[in-house]
Design a protein around this motif. Structure first.
Motif, PDB file in Angstrom:
ATOM      1  N   SER A 157       0.826  -1.206   0.000  1.00 29.12           N
ATOM      2  CA  SER A 157       0.000   0.000   0.000  1.00 29.12           C
ATOM      3  C   SER A 157       0.864   1.261   0.000  1.00 29.12           C
ATOM      4  CB  SER A 157      -0.919  -0.004   1.234  1.00 29.12           C
ATOM      5  OG  SER A 157      -1.610   1.217   1.329  1.00 29.12           O
ATOM      6  N   GLN A 158       1.875   1.281   0.862  1.00 29.05           N
ATOM      7  CA  GLN A 158       2.772   2.434   0.911  1.00 29.05           C
ATOM      8  C   GLN A 158       3.479   2.628  -0.426  1.00 29.05           C
ATOM      9  OE1 GLN A 158       5.507   2.059   4.191  1.00 29.05           O
ATOM     10  NE2 GLN A 158       3.870   1.917   5.694  1.00 29.05           N
ATOM     11  N   THR A 159       3.893   1.528  -1.034  1.00 27.59           N
ATOM     12  CA  THR A 159       4.601   1.599  -2.311  1.00 27.59           C
ATOM     13  C   THR A 159       3.697   2.160  -3.402  1.00 27.59           C
ATOM     14  OG1 THR A 159       6.044  -0.238  -1.698  1.00 27.59           O
ATOM     15  CG2 THR A 159       5.801   0.218  -4.057  1.00 27.59           C
ATOM     16  N   VAL A 160       2.526   1.582  -3.548  1.00 30.19           N
ATOM     17  CA  VAL A 160       1.593   2.022  -4.595  1.00 30.19           C
ATOM     18  C   VAL A 160       1.213   3.486  -4.384  1.00 30.19           C
ATOM     19  CG1 VAL A 160      -0.740   1.682  -5.525  1.00 30.19           C
ATOM     20  CG2 VAL A 160       0.729  -0.296  -5.106  1.00 30.19           C
ATOM     21  N   SER A 161       0.887   3.845  -3.166  1.00 28.71           N
ATOM     22  CA  SER A 161       0.486   5.231  -2.877  1.00 28.71           C
ATOM     23  C   SER A 161       1.620   6.208  -3.138  1.00 28.71           C
ATOM     24  CB  SER A 161       0.022   5.349  -1.423  1.00 28.71           C
ATOM     25  OG  SER A 161      -1.130   4.563  -1.217  1.00 28.71           O
ATOM     26  N   ALA A 162       2.826   5.845  -2.700  1.00 26.62           N
ATOM     27  CA  ALA A 162       3.980   6.739  -2.869  1.00 26.62           C
ATOM     28  C   ALA A 162       4.348   6.925  -4.334  1.00 26.62           C
ATOM     29  CB  ALA A 162       5.177   6.193  -2.100  1.00 26.62           C
ATOM     30  N   LEU A 163       4.116   5.926  -5.147  1.00 30.07           N
ATOM     31  CA  LEU A 163       4.438   6.040  -6.574  1.00 30.07           C
ATOM     32  C   LEU A 163       3.359   6.798  -7.338  1.00 30.07           C
ATOM     33  CD1 LEU A 163       5.777   2.430  -7.185  1.00 30.07           C
ATOM     34  CD2 LEU A 163       7.133   4.535  -7.086  1.00 30.07           C
ATOM     35  N   ALA A 164       2.124   6.591  -6.973  1.00 24.81           N
ATOM     36  CA  ALA A 164       1.014   7.196  -7.714  1.00 24.81           C
ATOM     37  C   ALA A 164       0.831   8.678  -7.390  1.00 24.81           C
ATOM     38  CB  ALA A 164      -0.278   6.436  -7.423  1.00 24.81           C
ATOM     39  N   ALA A 165       0.969   9.032  -6.128  1.00 21.85           N
ATOM     40  CA  ALA A 165       0.647  10.393  -5.687  1.00 21.85           C
ATOM     41  C   ALA A 165       1.433  11.487  -6.406  1.00 21.85           C
ATOM     42  CB  ALA A 165       0.808  10.513  -4.176  1.00 21.85           C
ATOM     43  N   PRO A 166       2.767  11.422  -6.474  1.00 21.21           N
ATOM     44  CA  PRO A 166       3.511  12.523  -7.091  1.00 21.21           C
ATOM     45  C   PRO A 166       3.174  12.725  -8.572  1.00 21.21           C
ATOM     46  CG  PRO A 166       5.026  11.016  -5.973  1.00 21.21           C
ATOM     47  CD  PRO A 166       3.671  10.404  -5.938  1.00 21.21           C
ATOM     48  N   GLU A 167       2.810  11.636  -9.227  1.00 21.85           N
ATOM     49  CA  GLU A 167       2.499  11.713 -10.656  1.00 21.85           C
ATOM     50  C   GLU A 167       1.010  11.915 -10.908  1.00 21.85           C
ATOM     51  OE1 GLU A 167       4.962  11.638 -12.902  1.00 21.85           O
ATOM     52  OE2 GLU A 167       6.394  11.389 -11.267  1.00 21.85           O
ATOM     53  N   GLY A 168       0.215  11.875  -9.865  1.00 19.86           N
ATOM     54  CA  GLY A 168      -1.232  12.007 -10.023  1.00 19.86           C
ATOM     55  C   GLY A 168      -1.833  10.818 -10.749  1.00 19.86           C
ATOM     56  N   LEU A 169      -1.254   9.643 -10.558  1.00 18.27           N
ATOM     57  CA  LEU A 169      -1.737   8.449 -11.252  1.00 18.27           C
ATOM     58  C   LEU A 169      -2.986   7.896 -10.581  1.00 18.27           C
ATOM     59  CD1 LEU A 169       1.663   6.561 -11.785  1.00 18.27           C
ATOM     60  CD2 LEU A 169       0.435   7.984 -13.433  1.00 18.27           C
ATOM     61  N   THR A 170      -3.959   7.539 -11.392  1.00 19.35           N
ATOM     62  CA  THR A 170      -5.153   6.864 -10.892  1.00 19.35           C
ATOM     63  C   THR A 170      -4.843   5.375 -10.757  1.00 19.35           C
ATOM     64  OG1 THR A 170      -5.993   6.361 -13.101  1.00 19.35           O
ATOM     65  CG2 THR A 170      -6.634   8.507 -12.129  1.00 19.35           C
ATOM     66  N   ASP A 171      -5.762   4.640 -10.136  1.00 20.75           N
ATOM     67  CA  ASP A 171      -5.585   3.185 -10.051  1.00 20.75           C
ATOM     68  C   ASP A 171      -5.511   2.582 -11.451  1.00 20.75           C
ATOM     69  OD1 ASP A 171      -5.621   3.361  -7.302  1.00 20.75           O
ATOM     70  OD2 ASP A 171      -7.670   2.583  -7.075  1.00 20.75           O
ATOM     71  N   GLN A 172      -6.297   3.123 -12.388  1.00 26.01           N
ATOM     72  CA  GLN A 172      -6.268   2.618 -13.764  1.00 26.01           C
ATOM     73  C   GLN A 172      -4.916   2.896 -14.414  1.00 26.01           C
ATOM     74  OE1 GLN A 172      -8.588   0.683 -15.388  1.00 26.01           O
ATOM     75  NE2 GLN A 172      -6.968   0.506 -16.927  1.00 26.01           N
ATOM     76  N   ASP A 173      -4.370   4.093 -14.209  1.00 21.41           N
ATOM     77  CA  ASP A 173      -3.051   4.425 -14.753  1.00 21.41           C
ATOM     78  C   ASP A 173      -1.997   3.460 -14.223  1.00 21.41           C
ATOM     79  OD1 ASP A 173      -4.117   6.705 -16.024  1.00 21.41           O
ATOM     80  OD2 ASP A 173      -3.638   8.001 -14.305  1.00 21.41           O
ATOM     81  N   MET A 174      -2.031   3.266 -12.913  1.00 27.59           N
ATOM     82  CA  MET A 174      -1.066   2.373 -12.287  1.00 27.59           C
ATOM     83  C   MET A 174      -1.251   0.953 -12.805  1.00 27.59           C
ATOM     84  SD  MET A 174       1.459   2.112 -10.121  1.00 27.59           S
ATOM     85  CE  MET A 174       1.467   3.316  -8.832  1.00 27.59           C
ATOM     86  N   ALA A 175      -2.495   0.528 -12.941  1.00 26.95           N
ATOM     87  CA  ALA A 175      -2.785  -0.824 -13.433  1.00 26.95           C
ATOM     88  C   ALA A 175      -2.179  -1.054 -14.808  1.00 26.95           C
ATOM     89  CB  ALA A 175      -4.301  -1.041 -13.465  1.00 26.95           C
ATOM     90  N   GLU A 176      -2.315  -0.071 -15.678  1.00 29.53           N
ATOM     91  CA  GLU A 176      -1.752  -0.202 -17.025  1.00 29.53           C
ATOM     92  C   GLU A 176      -0.236  -0.278 -16.997  1.00 29.53           C
ATOM     93  OE1 GLU A 176      -3.437   3.002 -19.328  1.00 29.53           O
ATOM     94  OE2 GLU A 176      -5.478   2.243 -19.030  1.00 29.53           O
ATOM     95  N   LEU A 177       0.372   0.444 -16.078  1.00 26.11           N
ATOM     96  CA  LEU A 177       1.829   0.438 -15.979  1.00 26.11           C
ATOM     97  C   LEU A 177       2.384  -0.880 -15.448  1.00 26.11           C
ATOM     98  CD1 LEU A 177       2.525   4.010 -14.576  1.00 26.11           C
ATOM     99  CD2 LEU A 177       3.267   3.111 -16.788  1.00 26.11           C
ATOM    100  N   ILE A 178       1.675  -1.498 -14.506  1.00 23.74           N
ATOM    101  CA  ILE A 178       2.234  -2.671 -13.838  1.00 23.74           C
ATOM    102  C   ILE A 178       1.601  -3.989 -14.261  1.00 23.74           C
ATOM    103  CG2 ILE A 178       2.904  -1.262 -11.864  1.00 23.74           C
ATOM    104  CD1 ILE A 178       0.652  -2.650 -10.255  1.00 23.74           C
ATOM    105  N   GLY A 179       0.598  -3.944 -15.128  1.00 17.91           N
ATOM    106  CA  GLY A 179       0.000  -5.182 -15.624  1.00 17.91           C
ATOM    107  C   GLY A 179      -0.979  -5.819 -14.658  1.00 17.91           C
ATOM    108  N   ALA A 180      -1.845  -5.017 -14.103  1.00 19.37           N
ATOM    109  CA  ALA A 180      -2.883  -5.522 -13.196  1.00 19.37           C
ATOM    110  C   ALA A 180      -4.176  -4.791 -13.509  1.00 19.37           C
ATOM    111  CB  ALA A 180      -2.475  -5.271 -11.741  1.00 19.37           C
ATOM    112  N   SER A 181      -5.246  -5.174 -12.854  1.00 17.26           N
ATOM    113  CA  SER A 181      -6.505  -4.452 -13.037  1.00 17.26           C
ATOM    114  C   SER A 181      -6.552  -3.271 -12.082  1.00 17.26           C
ATOM    115  CB  SER A 181      -7.690  -5.382 -12.768  1.00 17.26           C
ATOM    116  OG  SER A 181      -7.773  -5.682 -11.386  1.00 17.26           O
ATOM    117  N   ALA A 182      -7.387  -2.304 -12.414  1.00 14.91           N
ATOM    118  CA  ALA A 182      -7.558  -1.141 -11.534  1.00 14.91           C
ATOM    119  C   ALA A 182      -8.105  -1.572 -10.178  1.00 14.91           C
ATOM    120  CB  ALA A 182      -8.479  -0.114 -12.188  1.00 14.91           C
TER     121      ALA A 182
END
Length: 154
Positions: A18-43
């Motif tokens: 959770s800390q990892t995902v949140s820390a990576l997404a927040a500075p870039e303003g990434l949504t769960d969908q954005d992150m999902a596309e980057l890492i190969g998972a569902s939103a």
């Protein structure tokens, strides 16, 4: 011995993810969908991981490392007392350059720290000269090797 590590539990793993995902997404303003596309998972999987309601399987974890660099996994790897490093980091195959690189940095360190102060300008000068990175890489390699030896001896 690697020192006292926290107990490895599903809760500690989920918190680290959770800390990892949140820390990576927040500075870039990434949504769960954005992150999902980057890492190969569902939103939904990313959202569950961020909210500590689900786990990330190994492939999305590796996707984090691929998308954001190996050090993005350090919060998770800290659970086992480890850090990730890029493959081009100092390794143990050819270490003969390490003493030379450190020796080249020493005169600058002596000059700048001779007044018993580490001011901002000193740090900027050392950074520009590459001295800080040289020392960090050497220390990281030596720490990894020490821990490997301790595990073998342990």
């Amino acid at each position: 011995m690697l020192g006292k590590l926290p107990r490895l539990t599903q809760s500690s793993y989920r918190e680290a993810v959770s800390q990892t995902v949140s820390a990576l997404a927040a500075p870039e303003g990434l949504t769960d969908q954005d992150m999902a596309e980057l890492i190969g998972a569902s939103a939904a999987t990313v959202g569950n991981a961020r909210n500590r309601k689900g786990d990330l399987s190994p492939l999305p974890l590796l996707g984090i490392g691929k998308a954001f660099g190996p050090d993005a996994l350090n919060t998770i790897l800290a659970l086992i007392g480890a850090k990730a490093v890029p493959t081009d980091a100092i390794c143990c195959g050819n270490v003969s350059h390490i003493p030379v690189a450190i020796a080249q940095a020493l005169p600058l360190l002596i000059t700048l720290f001779g007044d018993n102060v580490c001011c901002d300008d000193d740090v900027r000068t050392l950074d520009k000269a590459g001295a800080i990175d040289t020392i960090i890489k050497a220390a990281g390699m030596m720490e990894r090797r020490r821990n490997e030896v301790r595990l073998k001896d342990g």
